[in-house]
Structures are given as C-alpha cells and as structure tokens.
Design a protein around this motif. Structure first.
Motif, PDB file in Angstrom:
ATOM      1  N   SER A  60       0.822  -1.208   0.000  1.00 17.36           N
ATOM      2  CA  SER A  60       0.000   0.000   0.000  1.00 17.36           C
ATOM      3  C   SER A  60       0.854   1.256   0.000  1.00 17.36           C
ATOM      4  CB  SER A  60      -0.938  -0.007   1.212  1.00 17.36           C
ATOM      5  OG  SER A  60      -1.874  -1.066   1.108  1.00 17.36           O
ATOM      6  N   LYS A  61       1.972   1.236   0.704  1.00 23.38           N
ATOM      7  CA  LYS A  61       2.873   2.393   0.689  1.00 23.38           C
ATOM      8  C   LYS A  61       3.455   2.616  -0.706  1.00 23.38           C
ATOM      9  CE  LYS A  61       4.448   2.426   5.502  1.00 23.38           C
ATOM     10  NZ  LYS A  61       5.627   2.296   6.407  1.00 23.38           N
ATOM     11  N   CYS A  64      -0.439   2.473  -3.342  1.00 27.16           N
ATOM     12  CA  CYS A  64      -1.726   3.073  -2.981  1.00 27.16           C
ATOM     13  C   CYS A  64      -1.602   4.458  -2.358  1.00 27.16           C
ATOM     14  CB  CYS A  64      -2.500   2.175  -2.001  1.00 27.16           C
ATOM     15  SG  CYS A  64      -2.757   0.482  -2.546  1.00 27.16           S
ATOM     16  N   ALA A  65      -0.608   4.621  -1.460  1.00 31.49           N
ATOM     17  CA  ALA A  65      -0.524   5.841  -0.658  1.00 31.49           C
ATOM     18  C   ALA A  65      -0.311   7.089  -1.503  1.00 31.49           C
ATOM     19  CB  ALA A  65       0.584   5.716   0.380  1.00 31.49           C
ATOM     20  N   SER A  69      -3.574   8.737   0.126  1.00 30.14           N
ATOM     21  CA  SER A  69      -3.147   9.307   1.402  1.00 30.14           C
ATOM     22  C   SER A  69      -3.155  10.820   1.301  1.00 30.14           C
ATOM     23  CB  SER A  69      -1.745   8.812   1.766  1.00 30.14           C
ATOM     24  OG  SER A  69      -1.196   9.561   2.823  1.00 30.14           O
ATOM     25  N   SER A  73       2.083   9.949   1.058  1.00 28.08           N
ATOM     26  CA  SER A  73       3.020   8.873   1.423  1.00 28.08           C
ATOM     27  C   SER A  73       2.708   8.294   2.795  1.00 28.08           C
ATOM     28  CB  SER A  73       4.457   9.413   1.422  1.00 28.08           C
ATOM     29  OG  SER A  73       4.585  10.483   2.344  1.00 28.08           O
ATOM     30  N   ASP A  75       0.744   6.351   6.115  1.00 26.69           N
ATOM     31  CA  ASP A  75       0.364   4.976   6.415  1.00 26.69           C
ATOM     32  C   ASP A  75      -1.142   4.765   6.328  1.00 26.69           C
ATOM     33  OD1 ASP A  75       3.017   4.330   6.896  1.00 26.69           O
ATOM     34  OD2 ASP A  75       2.885   4.831   9.014  1.00 26.69           O
ATOM     35  N   THR A  76      -1.927   5.818   6.498  1.00 28.61           N
ATOM     36  CA  THR A  76      -3.380   5.701   6.514  1.00 28.61           C
ATOM     37  C   THR A  76      -3.958   6.189   5.196  1.00 28.61           C
ATOM     38  OG1 THR A  76      -3.407   6.053   8.904  1.00 28.61           O
ATOM     39  CG2 THR A  76      -5.485   6.346   7.727  1.00 28.61           C
ATOM     40  N   LEU A  77      -4.742   5.351   4.554  1.00 28.99           N
ATOM     41  CA  LEU A  77      -5.290   5.668   3.237  1.00 28.99           C
ATOM     42  C   LEU A  77      -6.654   6.329   3.407  1.00 28.99           C
ATOM     43  CD1 LEU A  77      -4.356   2.316   1.435  1.00 28.99           C
ATOM     44  CD2 LEU A  77      -2.979   4.403   1.679  1.00 28.99           C
ATOM     45  N   GLN A 156      -6.940  -0.975   8.912  1.00 35.50           N
ATOM     46  CA  GLN A 156      -6.585   0.407   9.232  1.00 35.50           C
ATOM     47  C   GLN A 156      -7.541   1.005  10.264  1.00 35.50           C
ATOM     48  OE1 GLN A 156      -5.217   2.884   5.563  1.00 35.50           O
ATOM     49  NE2 GLN A 156      -6.823   1.492   4.872  1.00 35.50           N
ATOM     50  N   THR A 273       7.649   7.873  -3.329  1.00 35.86           N
ATOM     51  CA  THR A 273       6.875   6.654  -3.081  1.00 35.86           C
ATOM     52  C   THR A 273       7.774   5.429  -3.181  1.00 35.86           C
ATOM     53  OG1 THR A 273       4.824   7.635  -3.900  1.00 35.86           O
ATOM     54  CG2 THR A 273       4.960   5.241  -3.910  1.00 35.86           C
TER      55      THR A 273
END
Length: 294
Positions: A60-61, A64-65, A69, A73, A75-77, A156, A273
């Motif tokens: 995800s990092k 996705c992020a 996010s 960048s 941790d939480t989307l 999450q 990223t």
C-alpha cells in the motif's frame, strides 16, 4: 456572388459536421464513463490472517498511498490530497479524487470480492468504471498480494472522511470519446494469479514492474515514452540499467538522484513513493531491466 454563397454554404456544412462529430464523441465518452459493467465480484475471501497485514501495508505504501493518502506517502489511506482532473499546466477536466480506503470509507459496505474487483478490474462499487485507478497494472497482482492489500485496508484505523464526488466535464468526455484516455475498466480476472517469490532476480523484477506501472511513463517495452502518451514521458530505463551500476540505479529510484547528477522531479518520477521499496525489490527491478535487450 455565387462563389461567396458556395463558400458560405460549404463552411456551414463543415461547421455542422464538426458539431455533429463532437456530439457523437461526447455521447460516446459519456457512455464509456457511465456504463454499467457486469464483471462478477471476485471470489476472493480474505481470512482473518494477521500475517498478511505487513505485506499489505508495504504494498500500500508503494502503490496506494501516493493517491489515497492525504500526505501522498502516509500509512493511513484516508483519501487523496489532490484533484486528478486539475492537471498542472494542463486542461481542467472536472473533479476526481482518490477516495477514503479506511473502514470509514465506501469499502466498509463492500465485500472482499468487490474490493478485489475494484483493484484489479477497475469496477466501482456502483458497477461503473473507475477512472485514473491503475487497474491495468494491478490486474497482474498475485492473489496473495491482493489478499494482503485487502487485509491491510480492512485493518486500518477508521477515518470518517469523504472526498468530493467524481464529476467529468465536457472536455473529459471528449477525450474519452476520442480514446486519448481510457477508463480503468478491465476484463474479469477469471484464473488464479500465482505469487512470484520475493527474490532479487528478473522474475520478481518483471512482476514488480508490471504492478507498479513502469510502462505507464517509460513506454510499453520500457525503452522510453511513446510520443502521444498522457503520462509523464520517462526515458529508456532498459538502456539506463545496462549503462550504470546498481548503486546509481538505486539512488535514482529511491532517492531521486539523476545518474548524471541533480534531482529528479518527484511529480514526474515518484521516487518519494518508491523510497518504500525494499532492497530486494530494487535489485530485482535492476536485474529485470538488465536482462531485457537494448
């Protein structure tokens, strides 16, 4: 006078033809963006396996992020930080924000199979095509990695945050109608996608190159951008891998240092990223590129 009348009549016919063609293209583009897709939900069911979450968090990092996010960048989307249809130094195409992917967002009411379908097939929970979502890349994601991503987003912390609804303008529909850009919709993935062992070799590098979408900027064979692509035009990275040692390649990918010196623009090459890539992954990409013919 007859000549003038003929010219005026011809211009009128030409203008009318252009208007009709534009209308047809607009209707076609609107239909592509709003058609109902009949892809069945994936059969994926993610077990309550905590061992999947670290892999899902890592992926995800990396993939996705950057969009989902608020920091680009984090941790939480919890939702995107920009309107993808407000193109810098480019045309305004409407409104399109990456949604909140925490349990406080729309996926809370979706099944694992519907989330998997959105990721790999570009089908929204409303059965409409997603736009900007890189499903052409994610359809190569292995079943295990897909399950890991779903496990992570479910795990999450809940964030109650909404992003603006998608709204395309006429220019966006015209671009879709001309097929100068496509929706994210893909054919159903109907066969298992096996995992590729995480190793510093070309096989894993090829897998990563597909999933992170190197071809989007660097061309379908990674030998450089195509002239008309909308994505940033990246250089020939096959030639680069043949010409520079690994440490120079690694610095470009993860630190944003050009092989000849100077900084890479992170809005064109998302090295901020890719800084999240592990050593084995950067080495695998390098080995894959070095193994491709010049």
């Amino acid at each position: 006078m007859k000549v003038i009348a003929f010219v005026v009549r011809a211009l009128g016919i030409l203008v009318a033809a252009v208007v009709v063609l534009a209308a047809v293209l607009l209707v076609h583009g609107y239909g592509l963006a709003h058609k109902t897709l009949d892809n069945p939900p994936s059969s994926l069911r993610v077990a309550a396996d905590a061992s999947l979450i670290p892999r899902g968090a890592h992926l995800s990092k990396v993939v996705c992020a950057g969009c989902h996010s608020t920091s680009g960048s984090g941790d939480t989307l919890s939702g995107g930080h920009e309107n993808f249809f407000q193109i810098p130094d480019g045309p305004y195409l409407g409104v399109c924000w990456a949604p909140n992917l925490t349990p406080g967002g729309p996926l809370a009411k979706a099944s694992d199979g519907e989330v998997a379908r959105a990721i790999r097939e570009g089908v929204g929970f409303d059965h409409k095509p997603l736009i900007v979502m890189p499903s052409p890349n994610f359809r190569h994601m292995s079943d295990r990695d897909l399950a890991a991503v779903v496990a992570f987003v479910r795990a999450q912390p809940t964030v109650d945050a909404a992003t603006p609804a998608r709204n395309l303008n006429l220019l966006a529909y015209l671009i879709l109608g001309l097929h100068q850009a496509e929706t994210s919709a893909q054919l159903p993935v109907t066969t298992p996608v096996p995992a590729v062992p995480e190793s510093a070799n070309a096989a894993y590098g090829e897998y990563l190159a597909q999933v992170v979408g190197c071809a989007d900027c660097h061309g379908p064979t990674l030998h450089g951008a195509t002239p008309n692509q909308l994505a940033p035009k990246g250089p020939n990275i096959v030639q680069l891998a043949h010409q520079v040692p690994y440490d120079v390649f690694e610095q470009a990918v993860r630190v944003g240092v050009k092989p000849a010196g100077g900084a890479l623009n992170p809005t064109l090459m998302p090295w901020t990223t890719y800084a999240n890539l592990e050593d084995v992954e950067v080495r695998a990409l390098y080995e894959y590129l070095k193994g491709l013919p010049l």
